[in-house]
Design a protein around this motif. Structure first.
Motif, PDB file in Angstrom:
ATOM      1  N   TYR A  19       0.832  -1.202   0.000  1.00 28.19           N
ATOM      2  CA  TYR A  19       0.000   0.000   0.000  1.00 28.19           C
ATOM      3  C   TYR A  19       0.870   1.258   0.000  1.00 28.19           C
ATOM      4  N   GLU A  23       1.724   2.611  -6.244  1.00 28.41           N
ATOM      5  CA  GLU A  23       1.913   2.875  -7.675  1.00 28.41           C
ATOM      6  C   GLU A  23       2.575   1.698  -8.395  1.00 28.41           C
ATOM      7  N   GLN A  29      -4.249  -1.274  -6.571  1.00 26.60           N
ATOM      8  CA  GLN A  29      -4.913  -0.041  -7.005  1.00 26.60           C
ATOM      9  C   GLN A  29      -6.322  -0.355  -7.486  1.00 26.60           C
ATOM     10  N   ASN A  30      -6.448  -1.430  -8.245  1.00 25.99           N
ATOM     11  CA  ASN A  30      -7.749  -1.825  -8.776  1.00 25.99           C
ATOM     12  C   ASN A  30      -8.717  -2.165  -7.644  1.00 25.99           C
ATOM     13  N   THR A  31      -8.263  -2.937  -6.679  1.00 24.26           N
ATOM     14  CA  THR A  31      -9.123  -3.293  -5.543  1.00 24.26           C
ATOM     15  C   THR A  31      -9.508  -2.051  -4.755  1.00 24.26           C
ATOM     16  N   MET A  32      -8.554  -1.160  -4.558  1.00 23.84           N
ATOM     17  CA  MET A  32      -8.828   0.063  -3.810  1.00 23.84           C
ATOM     18  C   MET A  32      -9.885   0.905  -4.525  1.00 23.84           C
ATOM     19  N   THR A  33      -9.855   0.892  -5.854  1.00 23.17           N
ATOM     20  CA  THR A  33     -10.794   1.684  -6.646  1.00 23.17           C
ATOM     21  C   THR A  33     -12.152   1.006  -6.773  1.00 23.17           C
ATOM     22  N   THR A  34     -12.145  -0.295  -7.065  1.00 19.00           N
ATOM     23  CA  THR A  34     -13.406  -0.989  -7.338  1.00 19.00           C
ATOM     24  C   THR A  34     -14.103  -1.490  -6.081  1.00 19.00           C
ATOM     25  N   ARG A  35     -13.334  -1.731  -5.022  1.00 21.74           N
ATOM     26  CA  ARG A  35     -13.912  -2.249  -3.775  1.00 21.74           C
ATOM     27  C   ARG A  35     -13.319  -1.505  -2.581  1.00 21.74           C
ATOM     28  N   PRO A  36     -13.555  -0.196  -2.505  1.00 21.77           N
ATOM     29  CA  PRO A  36     -12.899   0.605  -1.464  1.00 21.77           C
ATOM     30  C   PRO A  36     -13.244   0.165  -0.043  1.00 21.77           C
ATOM     31  N   ARG A  40     -10.466  -1.043   2.606  1.00 13.95           N
ATOM     32  CA  ARG A  40     -10.305  -0.356   3.893  1.00 13.95           C
ATOM     33  C   ARG A  40     -10.487  -1.333   5.050  1.00 13.95           C
TER      34      ARG A  40
END
Length: 139
Positions: A19, A23, A29-36, A40
């Motif tokens: 994390y 970058e 990044q994809n998981t953070m964007t699609t399944r925030p 978290r």
């Protein structure tokens, strides 16, 4: 089913490390964007489990502070002697005693209504029941 807690802790340290260099990890990044929310919850779970283990296994090695040129106050000397377990032996024991069960052969022995909520990692592996917050108990 089970695993040695140490290996879960290493998974958590690795997740936090990835994390901090997100970058370089498009999957994260994809998981953070699609399944925030999932991301978290997973991150919070890892931080909580590491906190519990640090408190439960409280390393009482002593850190001294020394005056260092260029610093206005004493600086910690982290070259501290710790009492450690033999990590290689733990890995060897784990490899020698593990049982691999294909995911398709695993079945719940209770109805869904009897199972607690769970957090599952990116590979579909159960992290912990009850949203994965564990339950450290003082001795």
């Amino acid at each position: 089913m089970g695993t040695i807690d140490l290996f879960h802790d290493l998974h958590c340290v690795d997740m936090i490390r990835r994390y901090s260099y997100i970058e370089h990890y498009p999957d994260l990044q994809n998981t953070m964007t699609t399944r925030p929310r999932f991301f978290r919850d997973h991150l919070n779970h890892c931080l909580e489990m590491l906190r519990q283990n640090l408190m439960c296994h409280a390393d009482i090695a002593f850190i001294t502070y020394d005056w260092v040129a260029g610093f206005p106050k004493p600086f910690p000397d982290f070259n501290t002697v710790h009492q450690c377990r033999d990590f290689t032996k733990i890995q060897q024991w784990n490899r020698a005693n593990r049982v691999r069960i294909p995911l398709e052969r695993i079945q719940a022995t209770r109805k869904d209504s009897e199972l607690s909520a769970a957090v599952v990692d990116l590979n579909g592996v159960l992290i912990a029941p009850g949203l994965g917050m564990g339950g450290a108990q003082p001795n």
